[in-house]
Design a protein around this motif. Structure first.
Motif, PDB file in Angstrom:
ATOM      1  N   VAL A   1     -26.583  18.316  16.528  1.00 12.57           N
ATOM      2  CA  VAL A   1     -27.645  17.754  15.696  1.00 12.57           C
ATOM      3  C   VAL A   1     -27.604  16.232  15.783  1.00 12.57           C
ATOM      4  CG1 VAL A   1     -28.465  17.456  13.332  1.00 12.57           C
ATOM      5  CG2 VAL A   1     -27.677  19.705  14.115  1.00 12.57           C
ATOM      6  N   ASP A   2     -28.716  15.624  16.179  1.00 14.49           N
ATOM      7  CA  ASP A   2     -28.755  14.161  16.325  1.00 14.49           C
ATOM      8  C   ASP A   2     -29.930  13.521  15.593  1.00 14.49           C
ATOM      9  OD1 ASP A   2     -30.733  15.165  17.903  1.00 14.49           O
ATOM     10  OD2 ASP A   2     -30.031  14.290  19.791  1.00 14.49           O
ATOM     11  N   ASN A   3     -30.721  14.315  14.861  1.00  8.87           N
ATOM     12  CA  ASN A   3     -31.845  13.786  14.087  1.00  8.87           C
ATOM     13  C   ASN A   3     -31.889  14.484  12.731  1.00  8.87           C
ATOM     14  OD1 ASN A   3     -33.166  11.939  16.018  1.00  8.87           O
ATOM     15  ND2 ASN A   3     -33.477  13.811  17.216  1.00  8.87           N
ATOM     16  N   ASP A   4     -32.772  14.047  11.887  1.00  8.24           N
ATOM     17  CA  ASP A   4     -32.925  14.689  10.583  1.00  8.24           C
ATOM     18  C   ASP A   4     -33.565  16.069  10.712  1.00  8.24           C
ATOM     19  OD1 ASP A   4     -31.831  12.516   9.318  1.00  8.24           O
ATOM     20  OD2 ASP A   4     -33.763  11.562   8.894  1.00  8.24           O
TER      21      ASP A   4
ATOM     22  N   PHE B   1     -34.417  25.927  14.771  1.00  7.29           N
ATOM     23  CA  PHE B   1     -34.931  24.687  14.197  1.00  7.29           C
ATOM     24  C   PHE B   1     -34.026  24.307  13.023  1.00  7.29           C
ATOM     25  CE2 PHE B   1     -38.344  26.471  16.552  1.00  7.29           C
ATOM     26  CZ  PHE B   1     -39.150  25.421  16.963  1.00  7.29           C
ATOM     27  N   TYR B   2     -33.865  23.025  12.818  1.00  8.27           N
ATOM     28  CA  TYR B   2     -32.930  22.607  11.782  1.00  8.27           C
ATOM     29  C   TYR B   2     -33.494  21.455  10.964  1.00  8.27           C
ATOM     30  CZ  TYR B   2     -31.806  18.693  14.895  1.00  8.27           C
ATOM     31  OH  TYR B   2     -31.894  17.586  15.683  1.00  8.27           O
ATOM     32  N   LYS B   3     -32.872  21.281   9.772  1.00  2.73           N
ATOM     33  CA  LYS B   3     -33.164  20.128   8.922  1.00  2.73           C
ATOM     34  C   LYS B   3     -31.865  19.679   8.266  1.00  2.73           C
ATOM     35  CE  LYS B   3     -36.101  18.213   5.333  1.00  2.73           C
ATOM     36  NZ  LYS B   3     -37.254  18.416   4.418  1.00  2.73           N
ATOM     37  N   VAL B   4     -31.630  18.375   8.262  1.00  2.00           N
ATOM     38  CA  VAL B   4     -30.404  17.798   7.717  1.00  2.00           C
ATOM     39  C   VAL B   4     -30.730  17.128   6.392  1.00  2.00           C
ATOM     40  CG1 VAL B   4     -28.515  16.178   8.113  1.00  2.00           C
ATOM     41  CG2 VAL B   4     -29.506  17.442  10.045  1.00  2.00           C
ATOM     42  N   VAL B   5     -29.863  17.384   5.377  1.00  2.00           N
ATOM     43  CA  VAL B   5     -30.031  16.761   4.056  1.00  2.00           C
ATOM     44  C   VAL B   5     -28.707  16.113   3.644  1.00  2.00           C
ATOM     45  CG1 VAL B   5     -30.596  17.121   1.626  1.00  2.00           C
ATOM     46  CG2 VAL B   5     -31.739  18.478   3.388  1.00  2.00           C
ATOM     47  N   ASN B   6     -28.732  14.825   3.396  1.00  2.00           N
ATOM     48  CA  ASN B   6     -27.567  14.110   2.892  1.00  2.00           C
ATOM     49  C   ASN B   6     -27.693  13.986   1.367  1.00  2.00           C
ATOM     50  OD1 ASN B   6     -26.293  13.463   5.462  1.00  2.00           O
ATOM     51  ND2 ASN B   6     -28.063  12.126   5.805  1.00  2.00           N
ATOM     52  N   LYS B   7     -26.764  14.649   0.660  1.00  2.00           N
ATOM     53  CA  LYS B   7     -26.850  14.695  -0.790  1.00  2.00           C
ATOM     54  C   LYS B   7     -26.225  13.454  -1.433  1.00  2.00           C
ATOM     55  CE  LYS B   7     -26.979  19.724  -1.072  1.00  2.00           C
ATOM     56  NZ  LYS B   7     -26.453  20.927  -1.740  1.00  2.00           N
TER      57      LYS B   7
ATOM     58  N   MET C   1     -25.771  18.856   4.134  1.00  2.00           N
ATOM     59  CA  MET C   1     -26.225  20.234   4.314  1.00  2.00           C
ATOM     60  C   MET C   1     -27.176  20.313   5.506  1.00  2.00           C
ATOM     61  SD  MET C   1     -28.117  22.817   1.616  1.00  2.00           S
ATOM     62  CE  MET C   1     -29.622  21.851   1.532  1.00  2.00           C
ATOM     63  N   ILE C   2     -26.929  21.297   6.385  1.00  2.00           N
ATOM     64  CA  ILE C   2     -27.776  21.528   7.555  1.00  2.00           C
ATOM     65  C   ILE C   2     -28.262  22.967   7.501  1.00  2.00           C
ATOM     66  CG2 ILE C   2     -27.982  21.390  10.057  1.00  2.00           C
ATOM     67  CD1 ILE C   2     -25.494  19.636  10.084  1.00  2.00           C
ATOM     68  N   VAL C   3     -29.578  23.129   7.481  1.00  2.00           N
ATOM     69  CA  VAL C   3     -30.184  24.459   7.447  1.00  2.00           C
ATOM     70  C   VAL C   3     -30.793  24.758   8.809  1.00  2.00           C
ATOM     71  CG1 VAL C   3     -31.888  25.941   6.360  1.00  2.00           C
ATOM     72  CG2 VAL C   3     -30.659  24.249   4.981  1.00  2.00           C
ATOM     73  N   PHE C   4     -30.427  25.895   9.380  1.00  2.00           N
ATOM     74  CA  PHE C   4     -30.963  26.345  10.664  1.00  2.00           C
ATOM     75  C   PHE C   4     -31.828  27.572  10.431  1.00  2.00           C
ATOM     76  CE2 PHE C   4     -27.202  23.997  11.817  1.00  2.00           C
ATOM     77  CZ  PHE C   4     -27.525  23.374  13.008  1.00  2.00           C
ATOM     78  N   ILE C   5     -32.961  27.633  11.153  1.00  2.00           N
ATOM     79  CA  ILE C   5     -33.836  28.798  11.065  1.00  2.00           C
ATOM     80  C   ILE C   5     -34.206  29.252  12.474  1.00  2.00           C
ATOM     81  CG2 ILE C   5     -35.923  27.398  10.881  1.00  2.00           C
ATOM     82  CD1 ILE C   5     -37.093  29.532   9.024  1.00  2.00           C
TER      83      ILE C   5
END
Length: 403
Positions: free
Chosen positions: A111-114, A126-132, A138-142
């Protein structure tokens, strides 16, 4: 010319269809691609909003048109959470079966992007990165394999359908193009017939005028009026002949191919025009390589040399020079050039149009043609599978023929 007109019609219609097909295919596939990706990222946002979990819904969601009671069962996803120090905090893998926990953790290192997508085996995640706020990540993959495959399949199918449609249309266009341009062909044939008939009809009164003028000269001697009449009769007779010639220009005659010495032909033409050039106070020079053989229609190439040299003499500057060269490299190269100081700011691309004459040429009183010769030259070169061009530099205009 009819053949060129037909292929221009086919080419223009084909290009128009190609533009329409590309536009339609592009719009449809862009819409499919956008909808598929929008659905995936919307679902990702929904999972992130619920702390890495996709809740069940009882009915159609008011928040998003994509969510139904079946969405939570159909969606394949997993969530990886890292602590502030980078250690693994949680790995929720209960909604996927095609990837292990270890491989999922390894996937996070790519993972190199948001947000974005990553290939894993034959799958697309597909993924999305969330910095809490607490520093955790947290990284969610679908799993978006089905959606991306569907978009790719639609693109491939639409391209093949577009290609097939284009081939069928092109074939029909070739078959029916003759009917489409038939009115133009009929109109052109009628024009040719009219010019030919009018030319023959005009020859009789011109012959009578010429004969009557000669009788008047025999009875009363020559004077400025009879000389002017004979000069205009001769000029009009030349125009009639050239009109008839150009009316028949596009009639396809059998090309008599023969292997002959073009050097001798060009030398002969140049020799014939030496006296004409001298009478106009011009210098005619030649640089003709010996033994330049070509395989073509000898009669047509002789006429080509005649047209170019005659044109050069007509439009050469006073006391100027006409130069005729012939050489052979990869192709036979014939050039005819002449002094032409008024050649700046002229549209040379129109020189081969029928009946076209640049206004500056009218300064050559009594020598101007009718804008037919160069058009004939171009037709001859095309029939011989050659190329003709014109250029102007340093007050010299040059016609170049490659055979």
């Amino acid at each position: 010319m009819i053949r060129r007109l037909r292929w221009r019609f086919i080419g223009s219609a084909s290009v128009a269809l190609l533009v329409v097909l590309v536009t339609i295919i592009g719009i449809i596939n862009s819409a499919i691609h956008e909808r598929a990706y929008n659905r995936i990222y919307t679902t990702l946002d929904y999972i992130v909003a619920h702390n890495g979990y996709l809740p069940k819904v009882k009915g159609q969601s008011d928040d998003n048109e994509y969510f139904t009671p079946e969405t939570s069962y159909e969606t394949r996803y997993f969530t990886i959470v890292f602590n502030k120090d980078g250690t693994l905090a949680k790995a929720s893998m209960d909604k996927v079966a095609a990837i292990t926990k270890e491989d999922a953790i390894a996937l996070t290192r790519q993972v190199d992007n948001d947000r974005g997508h990553i290939k894993y085996a034959d799958l697309t995640y597909f993924y999305k990165v969330v910095n809490k706020k607490d520093g955790s990540r947290m990284i969610v993959f679908i799993d978006g394999t089905n959606q991306s495959s569907f978009a790719s399949s639609m693109l491939s199918m639409s391209l093949w359908l577009g290609f097939g449609s284009f081939v069928v249309f092109f074939g029909l266009l070739c078959l029916l193009s003759g009917k489409a341009i038939k009115p133009i062909i009929c109109s052109q044939q009628q024009q040719k017939q009219f010019i030919t008939n009018a030319g023959h009809e005009l020859k009789t009164p011109l012959a009578v005028i010429s004969a009557n003028t000669e009788v008047m000269e025999m009875m009363n001697g020559k004077n400025e009026w009879t000389e002017s009449t004979m000069k205009q009769v001769k000029r009009l007779s030349g125009l009639v002949s050239e009109l008839v010639t150009i009316a028949r220009l596009d009639e396809r005659e059998d090309i008599m191919l023969e292997h002959f010495d073009y050097s001798e032909t060009v030398k002969s033409v140049a020799q014939d025009f030496k006296s004409v050039a001298a009478g106009e106070n011009l210098t005619l020079k030649t640089d003709i390589e010996d033994l330049v053989f070509v395989k073509a229609d000898k009669k047509r190439l002789h006429e080509l040399a005649n047209i170019l040299v005659d044109n050069a003499i007509k439009y050469c500057d006073e006391n100027g020079t006409v130069l005729v060269t012939l050489s052979k490299g990869r192709r036979v190269r014939l050039t005819v050039s002449n002094d032409y100081r008024n050649g700046a700011n002229i549209d040379y691309s129109r020189f081969f149009e029928r009946f076209y004459r640049e206004d500056s040429s009218h300064t050559h009183i009594g020598k101007g043609g009718y804008g037919i010769g160069l058009s004939m030259a171009e037709s001859i070169v095309a029939a011989c599978k050659g190329k003709i061009s014109v250029s102007w530099k340093d007050n010299v205009i040059t016609f170049e023929v490659l055979l």
